[in-house]
Design a protein around this motif. Structure first.
Motif, PDB file in Angstrom:
ATOM      1  N   GLU A 274     -13.950  -3.284  -6.563  1.00 62.91           N
ATOM      2  CA  GLU A 274     -14.439  -3.987  -5.175  1.00 62.91           C
ATOM      3  C   GLU A 274     -15.966  -4.344  -4.699  1.00 62.91           C
ATOM      4  O   GLU A 274     -16.283  -5.468  -4.481  1.00 62.91           O
ATOM      5  N   GLN A 555      -9.808  -8.736   0.505  1.00 63.18           N
ATOM      6  CA  GLN A 555      -8.881  -7.243   0.367  1.00 63.18           C
ATOM      7  C   GLN A 555      -7.324  -8.377   0.121  1.00 63.18           C
ATOM      8  O   GLN A 555      -6.675  -7.716  -0.795  1.00 63.18           O
ATOM      9  N   THR A 559      -5.323  -7.617  -2.865  1.00 65.89           N
ATOM     10  CA  THR A 559      -3.988  -7.170  -2.836  1.00 65.89           C
ATOM     11  C   THR A 559      -2.868  -7.746  -3.594  1.00 65.89           C
ATOM     12  O   THR A 559      -1.587  -7.457  -4.451  1.00 65.89           O
TER      13      THR A 559
END
Length: 588
Positions: A274, A555, A559
């Motif tokens: 990230e 995100q 995911t």
């Protein structure tokens, strides 16, 4: 570096079936004729003899030739025929076309692989490639001498004890000979920056603000086209986002969505880390988009359109040194250079040792179907000799260059073309010209800047004296500004900036990441699917309206790829990287 979608497992199965069916050899004998088209080559008669009495054969090749052609169309191709009795029937490479040919058991004789490492591994497993070891044992002194570590990698890491491919881009260190203008990064319009008074840049935000000022001062080109600072393209996958920015921090892109830091020696997954360099790259481009200086057509156009936009002055920052403004349109001071202050590293300011080259990417191999594999190897050996390497990169001795007072020099039309910056004898040195300079260089394993035995690069235009001959007004202005007149061209100015502590350059080229063995077909399928997903969604993340929206989309994308089983595939990569660290000891 260019990397496209990875091959599907189903295609590998087709390759195994079709290849082992043995659908016939792809080479054929041909006559010289005065012809020069594929149709004429197809109808050529067998049994022609070269000047030395040997039979002339044709090899089909698929690589970066720029167009479909027959080598006797150009002067260098005719020279190769004269020297080796080989005529090359060339086809422009596309990944999709190569897949179809592989699945049909109809691979050309010599192939340049782009879909690495999956295509290389699948072709090896299918028995579709010619093992080179027996020939190399008694021949191939140039190949064995000039890429010993590359051959060791090909045999021990990729080939499971057999050599099936020759890596390309093997580079020799030469810190005394800086390249003319770096490699990849953020090459910025010098005339517009200087027009602003060369404001100090100490951060990425400073740099973006400077770019915004440049666009505000020049919102349109003279022909009324909208101007943007940054742009991109779609037909090289995620290249615009995984190259310029990460390389400016000392990274290199590897297969399977990995980035390798030559600073820390560690591996970094592009998509799941990230706070990783890839996500920082996307955040940088998103910020540019929100400032109104990122071209919205970046998500729809191809590289050729991008190239044209830079040439026309519609894009003010180029991602690599080969995209430049057309001086006839933009003016003689419209050079593109890496400005100090925004990013810590500058990539490729001088040749840096690369013992394994690009490993599987762009690697050269020979089809198991090839009727004349020994002749194909003879060709590759010749093109890796000093004579052959200089021929395909500089031209014909006695016509394009010659030895004058003991050293090699450009001559004739080649010299006129070079010193005039392609205004005299226009396009003489282009791959598609009747001379054919550069057309066959993709079959050489060593870089054009590497030195021959005479101490001069294979491509003589990379010698410092020729670099200085081609210095433009903008080159000189930039160099003078950043070196107080000490530098003669931009590459030397970058070295001065490094010495002054305003930029960093890599001193070593770690090979750890390139020693990684291929992962399983199932893992490759997952990595490929994730890469395709990011390509399909790149516009969504870069065009987010604010930082909160960017984080939400980020995100979601992470995911989504984790749901593909990505972590399991990533574990395989990490295991292979740990093995590569141990294997590296064998290459020290």
């Amino acid at each position: 570096m260019r990397k496209t979608k990875l091959w599907k497992k189903t295609t590998a199965v087709l390759v195994c079936t079709a290849m082992l069916a043995g659908l016939g050899a792809c080479s054929k004998e041909t006559e010289t004729g005065g012809a020069g088209t594929a149709a004429q080559a197809e109808s050529a008669k067998a049994g022609e003899e070269a000047d030395d009495g040997e039979e002339v054969i044709t090899l089909t090749v698929m690589g970066e030739v720029g167009n479909d052609c027959i080598s006797i169309d150009d002067a260098i191709g005719r020279k190769i025929k004269e020297e080796l009795g080989i005529v090359l029937e060339c086809t422009m490479v596309t990944n999709d076309k190569l897949k179809v040919m592989a699945a049909g058991g109809d691979l050309p004789d010599i192939i340049e692989l782009h879909e690495a490492p999956t295509m290389a591994k699948s072709l090896i497993d299918a028995g579709a490639l010619y093992p080179m070891d027996s020939w190399l044992e008694n021949n191939g002194e140039n190949i064995k001498t000039k890429l010993p570590d590359g051959l060791k990698w090909s045999k021990d890491v990729l080939g499971g004890g057999q050599t099936y491919v020759l890596p390309v881009a093997i580079e020799v260190t030469d810190k005394e000979n800086p390249k003319k203008n770096g490699f990849v990064g953020f090459f910025t319009r010098w005339d517009y920056y200087k027009e602003l008074g060369c404001p100090e840049i100490a951060s990425e935000d400073d740099y973006l603000n400077v770019l915004k000022q440049m666009v505000d001062a020049h919102p349109e080109t003279e022909d009324g086209k909208k101007v943007y600072a940054l742009s991109g393209w779609t037909d090289w996958g995620l290249w615009p986002y995984k190259i310029s920015y990460p390389f400016s921090f000392g990274y290199e892109n590897l297969d399977n969505n990995q980035l390798f830091s030559h600073v820390t020696g560690e591996l970094e997954d592009m998509f799941t880390k990230e706070d990783g360099i890839f996500w920082k790259s996307l955040a940088f481009f998103n910020k540019a988009y929100r400032m109104g200086i990122m071209d919205p057509e970046a998500f729809t156009m191809k590289n050729a359109q991008y190239h044209s936009k830079v040439a026309n002055g519609e894009v003010l920052v180029a991602a690599a040194n080969w995209d430049t403004p057309d001086l006839a349109i933009c003016g003689e001071n419209a050079g593109m250079y890496v400005l100090p202050g925004a990013f810590p590293y500058i990539a490729g300011i001088y040749p840096l040792e690369s013992r394994l080259g690009y490993t599987t990417t762009n690697a050269i191999c020979i089809s198991a179907n090839c009727k004349y594999p020994e002749k194909a190897m003879e060709l590759l050996e010749y093109l890796n000799s000093d004579e052959g390497s200089r021929l395909v990169r500089t031209g014909i001795q006695g016509e394009d260059w010659d030895v004058v007072d003991g050293k090699p020099e450009l001559t004739g039309k080649r010299l006129d073309n070079f010193i005039s910056n392609n205004t005299k004898e226009k396009d003489y040195a282009e791959k598609t010209s009747p001379q054919g300079i550069g057309k066959y260089a993709w079959m050489c394993s060593t870089q054009a800047i590497n030195p021959a035995a005479d101490g001069y690069p294979y491509d003589l235009t990379n010698a410092k004296e020729y670099t200085m001959l081609s210095v433009s007004a903008a080159d000189k202005d930039f160099s003078d500004y950043y070196s107080a007149g000490k530098a003669q061209y931009p590459g030397e100015a970058y070295v001065q900036l490094v010495e002054d502590g305003k930029m960093k350059a890599l001193d070593t080229n770690r090979i750890t990441g390139k020693l990684m063995e291929p992962v399983s077909d199932e893992a490759v399928k997952i990595f490929s699917k994730a890469d395709e997903y990011f390509q399909a969604n790149i516009a969504k993340i870069i065009t987010c309206e604010d930082e909160a929206a960017f984080e939400t989309q980020k995100q979601k994308m992470i995911t989504d790829i984790l749901a593909m089983g990505y972590e399991k595939a990533l574990t395989q990569v990490q295991e292979q990287f740990a093995k590569a660290k141990e294997m590296e000891k064998q290459f020290q």
